[in-house]
Design an enzyme around this catalytic site. Structure first.
Site, PDB file in Angstrom:
ATOM      1  N   SER A 136      24.006  68.288  83.962  1.00 21.64           N
ATOM      2  CA  SER A 136      25.365  68.311  84.165  1.00 21.64           C
ATOM      3  C   SER A 136      26.013  69.957  84.233  1.00 21.64           C
ATOM      4  CB  SER A 136      26.109  67.593  82.689  1.00 21.64           C
ATOM      5  OG  SER A 136      25.468  68.130  81.589  1.00 21.64           O
ATOM      6  N   GLU A 137      25.147  70.551  83.510  1.00 19.38           N
ATOM      7  CA  GLU A 137      25.450  72.095  83.374  1.00 19.38           C
ATOM      8  C   GLU A 137      24.319  72.938  83.427  1.00 19.38           C
ATOM      9  OE1 GLU A 137      29.589  70.351  81.671  1.00 19.38           O
ATOM     10  OE2 GLU A 137      27.707  70.423  81.122  1.00 19.38           O
ATOM     11  N   VAL A 138      24.432  74.077  84.030  1.00 20.99           N
ATOM     12  CA  VAL A 138      23.228  75.148  83.883  1.00 20.99           C
ATOM     13  C   VAL A 138      24.235  76.510  83.418  1.00 20.99           C
ATOM     14  CG1 VAL A 138      21.453  76.552  84.820  1.00 20.99           C
ATOM     15  CG2 VAL A 138      21.686  74.122  85.383  1.00 20.99           C
ATOM     16  N   HIS A 148      28.496  71.480  75.179  1.00 19.45           N
ATOM     17  CA  HIS A 148      27.086  71.230  74.914  1.00 19.45           C
ATOM     18  C   HIS A 148      26.301  72.793  75.715  1.00 19.45           C
ATOM     19  CE1 HIS A 148      25.609  69.977  78.994  1.00 19.45           C
ATOM     20  NE2 HIS A 148      24.250  70.250  78.414  1.00 19.45           N
TER      21      HIS A 148
END
Length: 305
Positions: A46-48, A77
């Site tokens: 979902s994210e980096v 997160h």
């Protein structure tokens, strides 16, 4: 060919292979915007996050956050997981990390406190960078269509569906019970229609659904769908949890309140997450909202760019 190192962690969990996956690039110097976006696509999380030296030396680092489709100004997160990774390093761009970190992000400064147990760093608590922003109201039929539910499944016991933000905006809606929440399924076509009806400059339409009971109002079960960001479902969404906590406390009749909330997410995905939210309200206004959770290391490696 150059290489950059990465670390992956599971966030909002003390168990490996649960919680929300995050890839962290602890030293992203030399990477272009296009390379950062390509790396985010390659991981498919979902994210980096990409860590750079701070513009202001009084801060710890500059942190950029990419979904598989775009950079976002803030997310929960990724901040918790990035703090966990950086706090365990010997140094961060030549300086020894302390228990307090400060990240420069597009949404503003993010204050971080590392969490420890028996001396070991176990997670982090972050303070949302922006005050609570509310609106517009979202019609129940749009919410129901996005979740493959009926309009009557959307509850207005606490509030009408509404867009809320403390750094990144989400449409938030309460459902009538946990069973209804578990039955929700994202409808991508409906999300495209909702995105056209409720456009947003920073990101596309995403939906944070939750259920709770009058007996345990601060024990909340939630799910988050963002298919337009190539995130069909997110197992833990700290920024949405912070916004929801701030909004629910803002609705309380008392002018002053200090409320602690536990949000359980990711259950239907088999990646249970626990997000601790703390909200402080004074003189009728939410003054501070923070989210906290545990993290565990999963992988280390390098990427050829």
């Amino acid at each position: 060919m150059n290489t950059v190192s990465y670390v992956t962690v599971d966030v909002f969990t003390a168990e490996r292979f649960a919680g929300n996956q995050l890839a962290v690039i602890p030293d992203a110097r030399g990477l272009s915007d296009d390379e950062m976006q390509a790396i985010a696509v390659e991981f498919g999380y979902s994210e980096v996050t990409f860590v750079l030296p701070p513009d202001d030396p009084a801060n710890t680092a500059r942190v950029r956050i990419f979904t598989p489709v775009a950079e976002v100004p803030f997310a929960g997160h990724p901040n918790v997981g990035t703090a966990f990774v950086l706090g365990r390093q010997q140094e961060i761009f030549g300086r020894k990390p302390g228990d307090k970190l400060r990240f420069e992000e597009n949404a503003g400064l993010v204050e971080v406190a590392l969490l420890r147990k028996e001396g070991a760093i176990t997670g982090a608590r972050i303070v949302a960078p922006r005050p609570l922003a509310i609106g517009p109201v979202i019609d129940a039929a749009t919410v129901a269509a996005c979740a493959s539910l009926q309009p009557e499944d959307v509850s207005e016991r606490s509030h009408a569906p509404v867009r809320i933000s403390v750094g990144l905006a989400f449409a938030a809606a309460e459902l009538r019970d946990v069973g209804t929440l578990s039955n929700a399924r994202p409808n991508v076509s409906a999300f495209h229609e909702a995105n056209a009806r409720y456009p947003l400059a920073d990101d596309s339409f995403s939906l944070f659904l939750y259920a709770r009971t009058p007996e345990r109002p601060w024990q909340i079960r939630a799910r988050m769908f963002a298919p337009l960001d190539n995130v069909i479902e997110d197992p833990a969404t700290g920024s949405a949890s912070a916004a929801l906590g701030a909004y629910l406390v803002s609705l309380l009749p008392q002018a002053d309140a200090d409320i602690e909330i536990t949000i359980e997410q990711g259950v239907e995905m088999g990646r249970r997450s626990l997000i601790d939210v703390a909200v402080s309200k004074k003189d009728g206004t939410v003054r501070e909202v923070s989210v906290a959770g545990d993290c565990v290391m999963v992988m280390r490696g390098s990427i050829e760019v």
